[in-house]
Design a protein around this motif. Structure first.
Motif, short mmCIF file in Angstrom:
data_model
loop_
_atom_site.label_atom_id
_atom_site.label_comp_id
_atom_site.label_asym_id
_atom_site.label_seq_id
_atom_site.Cartn_x
_atom_site.Cartn_y
_atom_site.Cartn_z
N TYR A 281 1.43 8.30 1.97
CA TYR A 281 0.76 7.91 3.22
C TYR A 281 -0.54 8.68 3.35
CZ TYR A 281 5.23 5.87 4.41
OH TYR A 281 6.37 5.11 4.40
N GLU A 303 -4.65 0.73 -0.80
CA GLU A 303 -3.87 -0.51 -0.92
C GLU A 303 -3.53 -0.81 -2.38
OE1 GLU A 303 -5.89 -4.00 0.45
OE2 GLU A 303 -4.20 -5.30 -0.07
N GLN A 306 -0.58 1.13 -3.56
CA GLN A 306 0.60 1.06 -2.68
C GLN A 306 0.78 2.31 -1.82
OE1 GLN A 306 4.11 -0.97 -4.15
NE2 GLN A 306 3.08 -1.38 -6.07
N ARG A 308 0.26 3.76 1.85
CA ARG A 308 0.13 3.14 3.16
C ARG A 308 -0.55 4.08 4.15
NH1 ARG A 308 5.67 0.72 4.85
NH2 ARG A 308 6.62 2.41 3.67
N THR A 309 -1.05 3.52 5.24
CA THR A 309 -1.77 4.32 6.24
C THR A 309 -0.78 4.93 7.24
OG1 THR A 309 -2.07 2.48 7.78
CG2 THR A 309 -3.76 2.76 6.07
N PRO A 333 -3.82 -4.42 5.83
CA PRO A 333 -2.61 -4.93 5.15
C PRO A 333 -1.59 -3.85 4.82
CG PRO A 333 -4.56 -5.09 3.72
CD PRO A 333 -5.05 -4.72 5.08
N ASN A 334 -2.07 -2.65 4.43
CA ASN A 334 -1.15 -1.59 3.97
C ASN A 334 -0.87 -0.56 5.06
OD1 ASN A 334 -3.95 -1.11 3.47
ND2 ASN A 334 -3.49 0.65 2.20
N GLY A 336 1.31 1.74 7.50
CA GLY A 336 2.62 2.38 7.41
C GLY A 336 3.18 2.71 8.79
#
Ligand code: KDG
Ligand code: MG
Length: 402
Positions: A281, A303, A306, A308-309, A333-334, A336
């Motif tokens: 993350y 992204e 893989q 995530r934020t 899109p990504n 978290g």
């Protein structure tokens, strides 16, 4: 459309918050958060003396060009003060652009990728029993993800655990206070908190923990390993991140997910950690990482790996940052998770906002722009009041990471 004026507003409705307000010649205005906890006035001077004079007369629609102008044009790149100032301008310009379009900001960022933004809250207690009660109280408020911090026997003050069961607030009035830290005491104690929480609440709840940069890489690896059976959502800032290779050592020893980045201010801080898949993350957020424009680039890099934020969202980031972050969160899109430390009622009154919390999720609202305004008359009633984060020393007096 041209930028007609820009002003910095400093207010302290319980804590110091800095806001940039940019107005256009056709009557629109936008707001950007410019708060850098404990270094507020450095950003105020940077904006007033060096940035605002360059903005007047520019086309506010040229958001990317103005970002590049302030970043490359200064010659001196990056750094928290510079990037917070750029972020404030960028956020205010996106606010203006979205207001001019009559759209909520997330529509300009590609529209919604999800219906709601999962947020995590802070639970804390002077000891494990109190922390368990605090987690239960936050679950009753609907939170699906909870950061837990507990006092450590033998230590008087521990990060994230205020005295008297009050919500944790980063910064205290006056000059920095000194606290004493012992890694040995903490490392033995921390896994017990999460063992107890899993025994009590099971595995249906996301649990998070913030180490706040205090361990060496091998100590962090040991903690990550001890927490593995407890299946954490994340372990945050396990070790300072200036040396990105340090995270390789942690990774070699544990599958506990790692979150880093609340002190990062550019994509260059994130690059090695993301490209080498050393973290799960990325916690950079709007106000300290160059605004919406730059944060989107960090997220796009993340992204493809893989990652995530998990945007930083402590109370020293103003409601203006929270509003902008929620538009980013619902679009990216990504995504978290988003940190949520509710602001005080006084702060919320100074910054009326469209965003809402319901049952573990937040919503940015559909007001054109990022949906956060400032009541300047009310803001003026709360003048700047110096406050700082504490510093930490080891038990032998050595200064260490707070
Ligand atoms: O200003 C520093 C705080 O924002 C920071 O200490 C809070 O670590 C923090 C967090 O995760 O919210
Ligand atoms: Mg943190």
């Amino acid at each position: 459309m041209k930028i007609a004026s820009a002003r910095v507003i400093v207010t302290c409705p319980g804590r110091n918050l800095v806001t940039l307000k940019i107005a256009t010649d056709d009557g629109l205005h936008g707001l950007g958060d410019a708060t850098l906890n404990g270094r507020e006035k450095a950003v105020v001077a940077y904006l007033e003396d060096h940035v605002i004079p360059c903005l007047i007369g520019r086309d506010p629609h040229r958001v990317e060009d103005i970002w590049q102008y302030l970043y490359k044009g200064a010659y001196w790149r990056r750094g928290p003060v510079t990037m917070t100032a750029i972020a404030a301008v960028d956020t205010a310009l996106w606010d203006i652009k979205a207001k001019a379009a009559g759209l909520p900001l997330y529509q300009l960022l590609g529209g919604r990728s999800r219906d709601a933004v999962m947020v995590y809250c802070h639970a804390n207690g002077a000891d494990i029993a109190e922390a368990v009660d605090s987690v239960a109280a936050h679950m009753a408020q609907g939170y699906k993800a909870i950061r837990a911090q507990a006092g450590v026997p033998g230590l008087d003050k521990v990060y994230g655990v205020p005295k008297g069961g009050a919500p944790y607030e980063p910064a205290e009035k006056g000059l920095p206070v000194e606290t004493v830290w012992s890694t040995e005491k903490y490392l033995d104690h921390a896994p017990k908190l999460f063992e107890t929480l899993r025994e009590k609440f099971g595995f249906g709840l996301h649990l998070l923990h913030d180490v706040h940069h205090r361990l060496t890489p091998i100590e962090a690896a040991r903690l990550g390993k001890a927490l593995e059976p407890l299946r954490m959502f994340w372990l945050e800032d396990p070790t300072p991140a200036e040396n990105q290779d340090a995270f390789r050592l942690i990774r070699q020893h544990t599958v506990t997910p790692i979150a880093v980045g609340e002190v990062f201010n550019s994509i260059w801080d994130c690059k090695g950690l993301i490209e080498n898949q050393l973290i799960d993350y990325i916690r950079a957020t709007v106000v300290h990482a160059g605004g919406i424009t730059h944060l989107r680039k960090i997220a796009a890099l993340a992204e493809i790996y893989q990652v995530r934020t998990g945007c930083h969202g402590a109370t020293d980031l103003s409601p203006v940052c929270m509003g902008a972050a929620l538009h980013f969160d619902i679009a990216v899109p990504n995504f978290g998770v988003q940190e949520h430390m509710p602001h005080t009622a006084e702060t919320d009154a100074v910054f009326p906002h469209a965003y809402t919390y319901r049952d573990g999720f937040m919503y940015p609202g559909d007001t054109p722009g990022h949906g956060v305004e400032i009541d300047e008359a009310l803001a003026a009633k709360y003048p700047y009041d110096p406050a700082y984060l504490p510093v930490a020393r080891l038990e032998d007096g050595t200064l260490t990471n707070w």
